[in-house]
Design a protein around this motif. Sequence first.
Motif, PDB file in Angstrom:
ATOM      1  N   GLN A   1       0.827  -1.206   0.000  1.00  0.00           N
ATOM      2  CA  GLN A   1       0.000   0.000   0.000  1.00  0.00           C
ATOM      3  C   GLN A   1       0.870   1.269   0.000  1.00  0.00           C
ATOM      4  O   GLN A   1       0.466   2.296   0.541  1.00  0.00           O
TER       5      GLN A   1
ATOM      6  N   ARG B   1       1.220  -9.665  -1.420  1.00  0.00           N
ATOM      7  CA  ARG B   1       0.131  -9.282  -0.512  1.00  0.00           C
ATOM      8  C   ARG B   1       0.717  -8.802   0.809  1.00  0.00           C
ATOM      9  O   ARG B   1       1.637  -9.400   1.351  1.00  0.00           O
TER      10      ARG B   1
ATOM     11  N   ASN C   1      -3.412  -7.487   4.839  1.00  0.00           N
ATOM     12  CA  ASN C   1      -4.329  -6.921   3.856  1.00  0.00           C
ATOM     13  C   ASN C   1      -5.298  -7.963   3.346  1.00  0.00           C
ATOM     14  O   ASN C   1      -4.919  -9.105   3.069  1.00  0.00           O
ATOM     15  N   THR C   2      -6.536  -7.543   3.174  1.00  0.00           N
ATOM     16  CA  THR C   2      -7.560  -8.436   2.651  1.00  0.00           C
ATOM     17  C   THR C   2      -7.315  -8.656   1.159  1.00  0.00           C
ATOM     18  O   THR C   2      -6.589  -7.902   0.509  1.00  0.00           O
TER      19      THR C   2
ATOM     20  N   GLU D   1      -9.414  -8.157  -1.107  1.00  0.00           N
ATOM     21  CA  GLU D   1      -9.972  -7.019  -1.842  1.00  0.00           C
ATOM     22  C   GLU D   1      -8.972  -5.864  -1.888  1.00  0.00           C
ATOM     23  O   GLU D   1      -8.771  -5.254  -2.937  1.00  0.00           O
ATOM     24  N   GLU D   2      -8.318  -5.582  -0.777  1.00  0.00           N
ATOM     25  CA  GLU D   2      -7.290  -4.528  -0.783  1.00  0.00           C
ATOM     26  C   GLU D   2      -6.138  -4.893  -1.713  1.00  0.00           C
ATOM     27  O   GLU D   2      -5.552  -4.035  -2.366  1.00  0.00           O
TER      28      GLU D   2
ATOM     29  N   MET E   1      -7.187  -4.120  -5.068  1.00  0.00           N
ATOM     30  CA  MET E   1      -7.213  -2.661  -5.249  1.00  0.00           C
ATOM     31  C   MET E   1      -5.797  -2.131  -5.506  1.00  0.00           C
ATOM     32  O   MET E   1      -5.616  -1.170  -6.259  1.00  0.00           O
ATOM     33  N   SER E   2      -4.789  -2.748  -4.887  1.00  0.00           N
ATOM     34  CA  SER E   2      -3.415  -2.313  -5.131  1.00  0.00           C
ATOM     35  C   SER E   2      -2.984  -2.694  -6.553  1.00  0.00           C
ATOM     36  O   SER E   2      -2.277  -1.932  -7.222  1.00  0.00           O
TER      37      SER E   2
ATOM     38  N   ARG F   1      -5.093   6.291  -0.105  1.00  0.00           N
ATOM     39  CA  ARG F   1      -6.442   5.710  -0.230  1.00  0.00           C
ATOM     40  C   ARG F   1      -6.337   4.335  -0.864  1.00  0.00           C
ATOM     41  O   ARG F   1      -5.623   4.172  -1.863  1.00  0.00           O
ATOM     42  N   SER F   2      -7.076   3.359  -0.341  1.00  0.00           N
ATOM     43  CA  SER F   2      -6.936   2.006  -0.876  1.00  0.00           C
ATOM     44  C   SER F   2      -7.431   1.893  -2.311  1.00  0.00           C
ATOM     45  O   SER F   2      -7.042   0.978  -3.028  1.00  0.00           O
ATOM     46  N   SER F   3      -8.287   2.805  -2.752  1.00  0.00           N
ATOM     47  CA  SER F   3      -8.760   2.768  -4.138  1.00  0.00           C
ATOM     48  C   SER F   3      -8.118   3.865  -4.975  1.00  0.00           C
ATOM     49  O   SER F   3      -8.067   5.021  -4.550  1.00  0.00           O
TER      50      SER F   3
ATOM     51  N   ARG G   1       0.453   2.943   6.883  1.00  0.00           N
ATOM     52  CA  ARG G   1       0.854   2.081   5.760  1.00  0.00           C
ATOM     53  C   ARG G   1       2.333   2.257   5.405  1.00  0.00           C
ATOM     54  O   ARG G   1       2.907   1.467   4.670  1.00  0.00           O
TER      55      ARG G   1
END
Lengths: 336, 336, 336, 336
Positions: free
Chosen positions: A188, A207, A211-212, A214-215, A218-219, B133-135, B185
């Motif tokens: 991240q 990973r 972190n999930t 989904e995150e 997103m990365s 931001r994760s997105s 992070r």
Amino acid sequence: MIISLKMNPDTEQLENLKTWLTNMGLEIHMSQGTRSLVMGLIGDTTVVDTDLILALDIVEDVKRIQEPYKNANRKFHPDDTVITAGGATIGGGHFMLIAGPCSVESREQICGIAQEVKAAGAHMMRGGAFKPRSSPYAFQGLRGEGISFLLEAKRETGLPIVTEIMDVSQLPLFEEVDIIQVGARNMQNFELLKELGSVNKPILLKRGLANTLEEFLMSAEYIMSGGNSKVILCERGIRTFETATRNTLDLSAIPVLKELSHLPVMIDPSHAIGIARHVAPMSLAAVAAGADGLIIEVHHNPAAALCDGPQSITPAAFASLVSRINPLLQLRAEFQ
Amino acid sequence: MIISLKMNPDTEQLENLKTWLTNMGLEIHMSQGTRSLVMGLIGDTTVVDTDLILALDIVEDVKRIQEPYKNANRKFHPDDTVITAGGATIGGGHFMLIAGPCSVESREQICGIAQEVKAAGAHMMRGGAFKPRSSPYAFQGLRGEGISFLLEAKRETGLPIVTEIMDVSQLPLFEEVDIIQVGARNMQNFELLKELGSVNKPILLKRGLANTLEEFLMSAEYIMSGGNSKVILCERGIRTFETATRNTLDLSAIPVLKELSHLPVMIDPSHAIGIARHVAPMSLAAVAAGADGLIIEVHHNPAAALCDGPQSITPAAFASLVSRINPLLQLRAEFQ
Amino acid sequence: MIISLKMNPDTEQLENLKTWLTNMGLEIHMSQGTRSLVMGLIGDTTVVDTDLILALDIVEDVKRIQEPYKNANRKFHPDDTVITAGGATIGGGHFMLIAGPCSVESREQICGIAQEVKAAGAHMMRGGAFKPRSSPYAFQGLRGEGISFLLEAKRETGLPIVTEIMDVSQLPLFEEVDIIQVGARNMQNFELLKELGSVNKPILLKRGLANTLEEFLMSAEYIMSGGNSKVILCERGIRTFETATRNTLDLSAIPVLKELSHLPVMIDPSHAIGIARHVAPMSLAAVAAGADGLIIEVHHNPAAALCDGPQSITPAAFASLVSRINPLLQLRAEFQ
Amino acid sequence: MIISLKMNPDTEQLENLKTWLTNMGLEIHMSQGTRSLVMGLIGDTTVVDTDLILALDIVEDVKRIQEPYKNANRKFHPDDTVITAGGATIGGGHFMLIAGPCSVESREQICGIAQEVKAAGAHMMRGGAFKPRSSPYAFQGLRGEGISFLLEAKRETGLPIVTEIMDVSQLPLFEEVDIIQVGARNMQNFELLKELGSVNKPILLKRGLANTLEEFLMSAEYIMSGGNSKVILCERGIRTFETATRNTLDLSAIPVLKELSHLPVMIDPSHAIGIARHVAPMSLAAVAAGADGLIIEVHHNPAAALCDGPQSITPAAFASLVSRINPLLQLRAEFQ
């Protein structure tokens, strides 16, 4: 997206919300119950910031129905992504085996191991030049010199190389590197991800420890939305309460990620379990679960490794492991 | 440091290990039992890389007795560190209250809130210009422009400012910033930490989502070993299985960190719990537990915040909270 | 066991501690350093309560070198334990496949599935009569009647059965049950474990949601120290921050448990991942990693299951999975 | 409740689902989008088993809008529940302070401590007679004899007592006990909870090590749905990756539970942090955050405790802590 509203919301605020959402091109469906009031949004909600909505006084909860990622999403890209780097291929049925030491220590070390892992069947070589270490007093890697040693090993053996970047400023040194790795602690580091979005090289994205999935996707989306669609996802163990292993290898990530995304999924059993003698069973498990590749730490003399020793296997142990992976891959192919 | 050896270890390997350790200036005590063989190391073991030892065939386990950090260690620096930034002070009995919005949105917004939080009793102002931001599709902050708005607010109100850095390359923009924040992070973005070690400004270091208190102190050590001893530790919630709150605020970190280290410990209740109406009780709890400071998200109109809305309280709610914090601080002082 | 003492400990307290430890038959080795004072204990420390020692004013820390379990410890029982129940065998190279629905719903349902899983290759049948449900409003199982249906299915098909006990008082109903299961939520129901220590039946002990492997082995030790050495360890997923799967299946538990203990290790992929379509890859991964058995949820019509539906596969999917497990087991045997 | 359906679901299955839901008294609202099909349920969904719905082929996801608990829900019981036991009161502004040793060791020990904690200001006394210990070789408590010692201490001092039950069969011994405690490891021992639903005594229910607040309230619901509405919720630390403290005390549970439920919320700082010298700051934090009570371990001579020593404070330390809690409670009352 489903927005649960508080009962009897302020009319003006509700109208403002509706206008804002409609202006984003979304269609709104209201459902009024005896104890709840629910707003359903129809359309592309990827761009909706759920935090903004949650902040409203009239809102109780917000739940996404659609995934917040597009480029990494299998729904919009049903076929497996196939990535090639320096002649090695991963995804769409191609299995990629990467091996090498945790750290590059010397020209001799890295060239020696490169010869051995190539002979054993590796398709690429790994080795850390820039090393993220939790202590400032631990070995930080040979840095630029480490990359030059890796490139020599590549020239000698023909094996393409993957190595980790830790900061945007190091990018010029990675010109001849075949795959750039982003480590778990930088999953991240969004400024770095954005920069890698404009690089024309595959990125091996690890990973984060906590972190999930989904995150994680997103990365990957950060890199892909910048224009670089060559992202390899790599699960390397997550942090849990268990202390018997260094991390907990989450192999469920394989079927879940491969269903949600078209990107190839690789497993790093060495960092995950952190115990050399347990790397083999976890590697075989990863293959059986459908992994597209493995990245395994191999060191000539584990006892002398400058870092992460406990998780490295010897070239001989690696060769023996490869001889068990290959029939398993064949068996796997028969059942697909 | 205690090294548990396997029974009947290879003599040559054992001698090599002993020589290596002795050369590092350590004294060795051996204990032989019926079912175990243990080596105790006496001396400064901070520089010993436990991973290297664990990698040896003859070693079963390694356990540290001493903490692996020096500069951050209270044992070597018994008095509280006191840090001053732009007139505001934290540590050694000084309590620092920081308030402001998650994101800088406009000149008007940040100057308006600055006036209000100053009037309510804040000693410093916060506001994000660079936003992790994760997105990639979420608002990423006003960046350079955001910092210039913060500096205007500082000039108007006299409140010193703290804002987050996300990459080494942004450092030139932080010249007039009073405290540089490193976000959760980036707690293990070691290249960034090293760079901040040579900056002459206090660093507000946030604990990573899944980092232990020891790793947290090691990251402080990265900055301090570079020469910058002005580090403020900030707990902001850890990731657990619980989903009722955004993160789990770990207030135990206060007594534990203050015992292990002389650095001031601050709490960010807003990011931790993520629910505006629960920020007040967690703030009071942090003060009661002995925190040296609080950093609280305050927004003029929570419903319109461009990010992290759910956790922001209004200026009025902040003023009411301050009126409860002050008598609590007084009560705390009486009992010390 | 290593006891780190505070510097300059009270002499009388130190002598008391030494006497107490010596009276337990332990030998004491002292190591004095410049910044530490360490006491090493040689002998059988299984019976030493580390909490008691930690409570002493003069003690800083206590670390175990030896495992606190004996009966479950491979060091004292190098050969694999082999357990047989109703003709089915697990451990020492024998693989046990258990299948059946989450809940027993009716005589027809359980007899029907028993026929099908037997035909597909299962060695035992599972089915819940007593159901632990987090909501008091959810279906709680057919209880005694459920067990009688299971016994009918056993009579019809010859398949031995395994089913869960939830309270000591239910024991009389389990007389004809072949293996008694202790669920994850009861892994530390110590009164129940003690009672099962005097039962002459194999116990399938499931790992708790947030229990370490050491605690897991200690719970096995509860049963074994009571005289019942027939314990099957079953990993069924642990609770982590990840929400994409129901739990995180910890396959690392296989090599770790099999090294620490001689007891057979079984995997429950269904409860772990909680998503029917991902049960097959996780089952194959478990076999590749060296599991001694699998317990899989199979339901005639997943859509109609009274509980835990999302994780059940159909008899046809189970048969297809078995046809992939068998060649994998053969491959595994070749490499051992 | 919101049910996300797969696109183009089988018409017959959809009709079956609708009929089933309508028969449960629920109203159905359908929302059709370009990429989603959503069904909203209006009415009392407490009795709907989400697992059953998730199991259907046509369903993608199910999300609850309403909480699955009724009796414990503040929505249906807005006023704080006030519970009285042996003259001590908790809830609705009444603060309850419980103190005593981890284990009952002897008549003299428990009567001595009872006198001291009463003098210091405790309203009730705690002490374990049945002890859940992870090792079968650790002290298991004086059991029935321990309860008789507690009752003697009650007679001598007039302090009501709370002690832990571990199995339904022990219930007859608890007749004169004022509050029955259910330990963390038994929070989901549903057979025990059901039994306690028909007991006419307050239950002190401790949160499980890895249980969510929703699961915690569901366990309270088990007791309450049986007819016993006198449940005290007790947070005692959750299991996380952090090892510096025994558990992570989740003080956020206070505002969250008190918003969701009308039941009183108590904190056990001793078991949570597990370090005696850090019990005081965490106790004060709990009070500041709004706890309705505290349960604190106090032992005459911590060094000699038969279990859980590291977390016990002395009677003198307890008295000093009470002298800090009282003015804090007064301050808290002024601001309510």
